[in-house]
Design a protein around this motif. Sequence first.
Motif, PDB file in Angstrom:
ATOM      1  N   ALA A  78       0.832  -1.204   0.000  1.00 35.52           N
ATOM      2  CA  ALA A  78       0.000   0.000   0.000  1.00 35.52           C
ATOM      3  C   ALA A  78       0.865   1.252   0.000  1.00 35.52           C
ATOM      4  O   ALA A  78       0.549   2.241  -0.659  1.00 35.52           O
ATOM      5  N   THR A  79       1.976   1.197   0.727  1.00 31.86           N
ATOM      6  CA  THR A  79       2.878   2.346   0.739  1.00 31.86           C
ATOM      7  C   THR A  79       3.351   2.637  -0.677  1.00 31.86           C
ATOM      8  O   THR A  79       3.422   3.795  -1.101  1.00 31.86           O
ATOM      9  N   PHE A  81       1.755   1.695  -3.526  1.00 29.75           N
ATOM     10  CA  PHE A  81       0.628   2.121  -4.360  1.00 29.75           C
ATOM     11  C   PHE A  81       0.347   3.603  -4.157  1.00 29.75           C
ATOM     12  O   PHE A  81      -0.013   4.319  -5.078  1.00 29.75           O
ATOM     13  N   ARG A  82       0.505   4.062  -2.905  1.00 28.42           N
ATOM     14  CA  ARG A  82       0.307   5.488  -2.626  1.00 28.42           C
ATOM     15  C   ARG A  82       1.273   6.351  -3.399  1.00 28.42           C
ATOM     16  O   ARG A  82       0.969   7.481  -3.755  1.00 28.42           O
ATOM     17  N   ALA A 288      -4.841  -4.516   0.313  1.00 25.22           N
ATOM     18  CA  ALA A 288      -4.372  -3.134   0.340  1.00 25.22           C
ATOM     19  C   ALA A 288      -5.476  -2.169  -0.119  1.00 25.22           C
ATOM     20  O   ALA A 288      -5.695  -1.137   0.489  1.00 25.22           O
ATOM     21  N   PHE A 289      -6.167  -2.557  -1.178  1.00 25.05           N
ATOM     22  CA  PHE A 289      -7.228  -1.672  -1.677  1.00 25.05           C
ATOM     23  C   PHE A 289      -8.424  -1.647  -0.745  1.00 25.05           C
ATOM     24  O   PHE A 289      -9.003  -0.596  -0.492  1.00 25.05           O
ATOM     25  N   LEU A 293      -5.625   1.529   1.267  1.00 27.21           N
ATOM     26  CA  LEU A 293      -4.187   1.809   1.254  1.00 27.21           C
ATOM     27  C   LEU A 293      -3.738   2.456   2.561  1.00 27.21           C
ATOM     28  O   LEU A 293      -2.739   3.167   2.603  1.00 27.21           O
TER      29      LEU A 293
END
Lengths: 368, 309
Positions: A78-79, A81-82, A288-289, A293
């Motif tokens: 997630a980190t 994806f951000r 994560a989604f 996130l």
Amino acid sequence: MRIRIESRRSASRLLPWITPPFAVAATVVASAVVFAAMGYAPARTLFAFFVAPLLSVQSLAELALKAGPLVMIAAGLATGFRANVWNIGAEGQLTMGAIAAGGVALAFWDDDTARWILPAMCVAAVLGGMVWAAIPAFLKTRFGVNEILTSLMLTYVASLTLTSLVFGPWKDPEGFNFPQSRMFNDAETLPAVAGTRVTIGTILSFLVPLGLWVVTRYSIVGFEIKAVGLAPAAARYAGFSESRTVWLVLLLGGGLAGLAGAFEVAGPIGQLIPQITPGYGFTAIIVAFLGRLHPLGIIPAGLLVALSYLGGEAAQVDTGLPRAATGLVQGMLLFFLLASDFVARYRLAFAGTHSADVRPARPKAAAT
Amino acid sequence: MTGDILVALLATVVTSATPLLFAALGELIAERAGVLNLGLEGMMLAGAVAGFITMGETGSDTLAICAAALAGAALALLFGVLTLTLVANQVATGLALTIFGTGLSSLAGVNFTGRTVPALPALRLPLLSGIPVLGPLLFRYDALVYLSVVAAAAIAWFLKRTRAGMILRAVGESDISAHSIGHRVIRIRYLAVLFGGAMAGLGGCYLSLASTPLWVEQMTAGRGWIALALVVFAGWRPWRVLAGAYLFGGVTVLQLYSQGSGFVAVPTQVLAMFPYLATILVLTLISSGSARSRLSAPACLGKPFLAPG
């Protein structure tokens, strides 16, 4: 009357947290329809799938055991994806971590008293995962190669490496020729908690998102990652290095996935076998989604998705529902979530009622 | 005798290249219109299982092929609704489509595992197929093989020579400009995505109807992802996709052959890594340095579009 879609002028703070429960509810309803269409009694199958696994201490422990790797990997991904870095090769990074941890374990297999061996395995696993994630990081920052494809291709390479090791040099010499390594000795196995299969590794896995939350919220690095993802131009102007961010998030994601690999082989599995993960690295993307996130959102999301694994197994035993139903339910969950995000980010405007600021909207590719 | 073996070997290259070719050509059209659909693997599996079931139930290969294309397109429609109408993230939706398609196909095919169907018959073109060496080499394949090659040619012609092809490329290069001169960006992208899905479905059914006429869960084994890489490898050009698909087909066969003949002293798994490593190497080569300027990635690839006003 014409209906138009327009961006909400300010992103709603509340809506993104209200939509996931709706997505879950829609998934349950859609699952019931699918089960019924396939000739399984919907109520009974739903119960077996979503409720039964929550009714005993033993299966709650199994839930935590399956959620552990998911939340830890998802927090790392997630980190990334951000920051708009799409590492989808966590499955391979997990496998490399497991190989590295297993290599250390097998090298010192004769010594079953060494207290340093477990930490060494974990360090090796983190490094293994990082090395595997460093390849896409290097190729992206140096040559501009798309990290989606490279990290994914490396997943196949990693699992083939594991297979060739357990079929070849690392095969248990006393294992009747089965493709698996020796069982790790007691010093190389994570201690279990309270008579369940849950280990210290599982507990650590749940602490990782909490730690990441603190770091990303209160440090400049966290702000940097967010800025690079949301507003690359502004981030460049502020002097934040994009390639530094790419390296950082890929190494973080790879390291955590690698560690999850060590926790699996030194925990519930206890040896190296050809198949060490039921797709945790890929499913973590859904987690994560589903967790927006956000490190804290990822914990309930991980538990929920873990439930779909357990539920799939339970429903198979109870009603004979094929195991593949798990993937179907997981896919639907992510679909409904992505669809409901629409409500959080856009609104319908009716002709004549629109505001003055009609500008061409190009929403960012990153989900917010 | 060696000639016969060589012909047989080349025929297997064609067999392993055709699924890749279909899927990659479909993805090429979607990407030229600016849509990145990572769900190829899921759509291929849907096509594979739909084709197999239809073949098993009706015995008609035409119906089976149509069903496969429809199944691929149906999943693509789902992708379109989410990413084009509801403006969802294309990467996440594509991944969800792969997970969903894998589960759906396994579930649908659960009663068909282990059954076999007659393989697609080879079309023996009269006269031509009788030519020694060239006959068996070029003119004794099933209809889908020829269709895939014709599709490559047709797509090359469509993109380069037709007005519709130009509009499609315009939508992929600059959606806002295309919109402002009156083209329906979203409608065009829908059509491109649906075409991509149908082609992926055809690629999938080639696996379950021709390569190995049986259904196995997850039988695509990563071919969808290789097809995706193939599009980048080919620089978004149809003829290069054709060449690339046959190159990758060749690599796969070489790996199978060398492990069968036992003449290379390398573990089979190491040989099996080759297509994936080759993909990474090629991606690196085309992305780096001076070649980058010639790289024709559609400018709007993966970016969502929301009509202004």
